[in-house]
Design a protein around this motif. Structure first.
Motif, PDB file in Angstrom:
ATOM      1  N   LEU A 211       3.345   1.549   1.213  1.00 18.34           N
ATOM      2  CA  LEU A 211       2.208   0.640   1.118  1.00 18.34           C
ATOM      3  C   LEU A 211       1.008   1.165   1.894  1.00 18.34           C
ATOM      4  O   LEU A 211      -0.147   1.070   1.445  1.00 18.34           O
ATOM      5  CB  LEU A 211       2.626  -0.750   1.623  1.00 18.34           C
TER       6      LEU A 211
ATOM      7  N   LYS B 101      -0.579   3.792  -0.099  1.00 21.41           N
ATOM      8  CA  LYS B 101      -1.393   3.210  -1.174  1.00 21.41           C
ATOM      9  C   LYS B 101      -2.775   2.846  -0.681  1.00 21.41           C
ATOM     10  O   LYS B 101      -3.794   3.056  -1.387  1.00 21.41           O
ATOM     11  CB  LYS B 101      -0.668   1.979  -1.723  1.00 21.41           C
TER      12      LYS B 101
ATOM     13  N   ASN C   8       4.459  -4.255  -9.404  1.00 24.41           N
ATOM     14  CA  ASN C   8       4.503  -5.262  -8.339  1.00 24.41           C
ATOM     15  C   ASN C   8       3.446  -5.028  -7.277  1.00 24.41           C
ATOM     16  O   ASN C   8       3.561  -5.573  -6.177  1.00 24.41           O
ATOM     17  CB  ASN C   8       5.889  -5.322  -7.690  1.00 24.41           C
ATOM     18  N   ALA C   9       2.426  -4.198  -7.554  1.00 21.79           N
ATOM     19  CA  ALA C   9       1.344  -4.000  -6.606  1.00 21.79           C
ATOM     20  C   ALA C   9       0.279  -5.057  -6.819  1.00 21.79           C
ATOM     21  O   ALA C   9      -0.092  -5.379  -7.957  1.00 21.79           O
ATOM     22  CB  ALA C   9       0.759  -2.611  -6.753  1.00 21.79           C
TER      23      ALA C   9
ATOM     24  N   ARG D 112       2.288  -6.147  -1.938  1.00 22.54           N
ATOM     25  CA  ARG D 112       3.306  -5.652  -2.860  1.00 22.54           C
ATOM     26  C   ARG D 112       4.532  -6.556  -2.776  1.00 22.54           C
ATOM     27  O   ARG D 112       4.913  -7.013  -1.695  1.00 22.54           O
ATOM     28  CB  ARG D 112       3.705  -4.220  -2.538  1.00 22.54           C
TER      29      ARG D 112
END
Length: 478
Positions: free
Chosen positions: A46, A49, A82-83, A156
């Motif tokens: 995460l 990201k 699922n982001a 997420r």
């Protein structure tokens, strides 16, 4: 009352429970470690990201793409399933959503954004659980869209983590149960094998009976923890064998001793009744029979005294008192003075010492010794009654000695003089008025007091009976 479980079963169940508990603790530790590793992996991804989004927004062409091809940019930036991504402008009058990727429509975090130059860390992430029970994580940070500062809200969902951890929990539970079952089986097998020496001991003990008291439990393959118990049982068997042999011998001797006077009484009575006789003959017969009956009474009285004294010693009811040895010896000398004078014997008392004994038993022992000395002493000789003290292992001992001169007694006979019903020669048979229990009574009395009775012979037919009495402190163990 329910029968208690066997030792092997209890040990097996205990080991199985310990193994199951250890497996459960190990499984819980592994589960917790696996969960932390998954969480860290997801958190690191995460944060990566967020760095990618900052870099993408910082490209010179991204603002134009965001205005002209928002759908293309949305598909490019979502990257992973699922982001949840939301980009907002930084305006004093209110922010405006530039891009939103949130298919489930969940509310994102409202925490203060991280400054632009600050690198995100694991500690900056926030974890929560959605209303549907799905674990989620996210953070807010500032980024640059060209020259404009924008707020990036990133999150997420991790539905696969919940399923993976649930499956892992079931595997751990199954492994713990399997480990407990295997441990129980192995423990029962090992305990059964380890208790084999006890089963052999049980078989050996079951084979021992009144006719096989000489057998002993084998100690060759007995574990060290059980060896003291086996040694104690073997010692007990030795005592039982000795006691049983003594009881058997005593019963045989008693039957023999009783059979002789009873046979005499029966024979004399049959002869007397075979034909009519004068009153004087009947009176003579009754007088002889009375003597035999008196001898039987003394024998029974001695046996009862032996049994009573041993019972009192075992039950702890022996009433000892402080006494004077000189006074007790003088009492016996006065009592036997007339009988000694009839046989031209002299009684001499010497010495004194403190005594700690039960008076009736002490006087019975001394009376038996003095009566025995008067009966077997050489006429015209002297009987010596003496008292002294000597050191012992547990304190001073009081030593009483009765000595006389008579017919020499062989050395091999001396140790048996204290046996019940034993007589060294014809001079000690029933014709002499004895029952063969006098010296046995003496030894029994000394034994219940914790003392010792000894006999010694000297030149000229001198024989000494020595009584060693313990002091008030207790018995002498030597």
């Amino acid at each position: 009352m329910s029968r208690p479980a066997s030792l092997g079963w209890r040990l097996g169940v205990s080991v199985a429970l310990v193994a199951a508990l250890a497996s459960a603790l190990l499984g819980a530790t592994l589960y917790r470690s696996f969960e932390q590793q998954l969480l860290r992996r997801d958190d690191v991804q995460l944060l990566g990201k967020l760095r990618q989004l900052r870099q993408l927004l910082g490209h010179s062409g991204t603002p134009e793409l965001l205005r002209s091809q928002a759908d293309y940019l949305r598909d490019t930036m979502s990257g992973e399933s699922n982001a949840l991504i939301e980009i907002r402008t930084d305006a004093a009058g209110g922010s405006r959503v530039l891009l939103a990727i949130n298919p489930p429509g969940l509310p994102l975090l409202q925490t203060p954004p991280l400054p632009v130059p600050q690198e995100p860390r694991l500690e900056d992430l926030t974890h929560w659980t959605t209303p549907a029970g799905v674990p989620a994580a996210g953070l807010n940070a500032w980024g640059l869209l060209g020259a404009q500062r924008v707020e990036i809200r990133l999150g997420r969902l991790y539905p696969e983590r919940r399923a993976l951890l649930a499956e892992y929990r079931w595997r751990i539970a199954g492994s713990s149960l399997a480990a407990g079952g295997v441990a129980a089986a192995l423990a029962l097998a090992l305990v059964w094998r380890g208790l084999a020496p006890l089963r052999r001991l049980r078989e050996q003990a079951a084979a021992i009976g009144p006719q096989s008291l000489s057998q002993r439990l084998a100690v060759a393959d007995v574990p060290g923890e059980v060896r003291p118990l086996v040694d104690g049982v073997n010692t007990m068997l030795a005592r039982l064998e000795q006691g049983y042999a003594q009881l058997h011998q005593f019963s045989a001797d008693l039957a023999h001793e009783l059979r002789t006077p009873l046979a005499t009484l029966t024979g004399q009575t049959q002869v007397a009744l075979s034909r009519a006789r004068e009153p004087a003959a009947y009176a003579q017969l009754l007088e002889v029979q009375l003597q035999e009956l008196d001898r039987l009474n003394r024998m029974v009285d001695s046996l009862l005294f032996l049994a009573r004294s041993e019972h009192e010693a075992l039950s702890g009811h022996l009433q000892r008192q402080p006494l004077s040895a000189a006074a007790e010896l003088a009492r016996q000398a006065d009592y036997f003075a007339d009988l000694a004078e009839e046989r031209a014997l002299r009684l001499r008392c010497e010495g004194d010492a403190p005594l700690w004994a039960e008076p009736a038993m002490l006087r019975r022992a001394l009376a038996n010794l003095v009566a025995n000395a008067v009966r077997h002493a050489r006429p015209g000789s002297e009987i010596t009654l003496s008292a002294a003290t000597e050191p012992g292992a547990s304190g001073a001992l009081t030593v009483l000695t009765v000595a006389n001169e008579g017919e020499p007694v062989p050395a091999e006979v001396l140790p048996r003089l204290f046996d019940r019903f034993y007589r060294a020669d014809a001079s000690r048979d029933g014709s002499a008025g004895g029952s063969g229990l006098g010296l046995a009574l003496v030894r029994a009395i000394l034994s219940v007091h914790g003392g010792r009775a000894e006999v010694r012979s000297g030149p000229g037919g001198r024989i000494e009976f020595v009584l060693k009495w313990p002091g008030e402190a207790g018995p002498d163990p030597t």
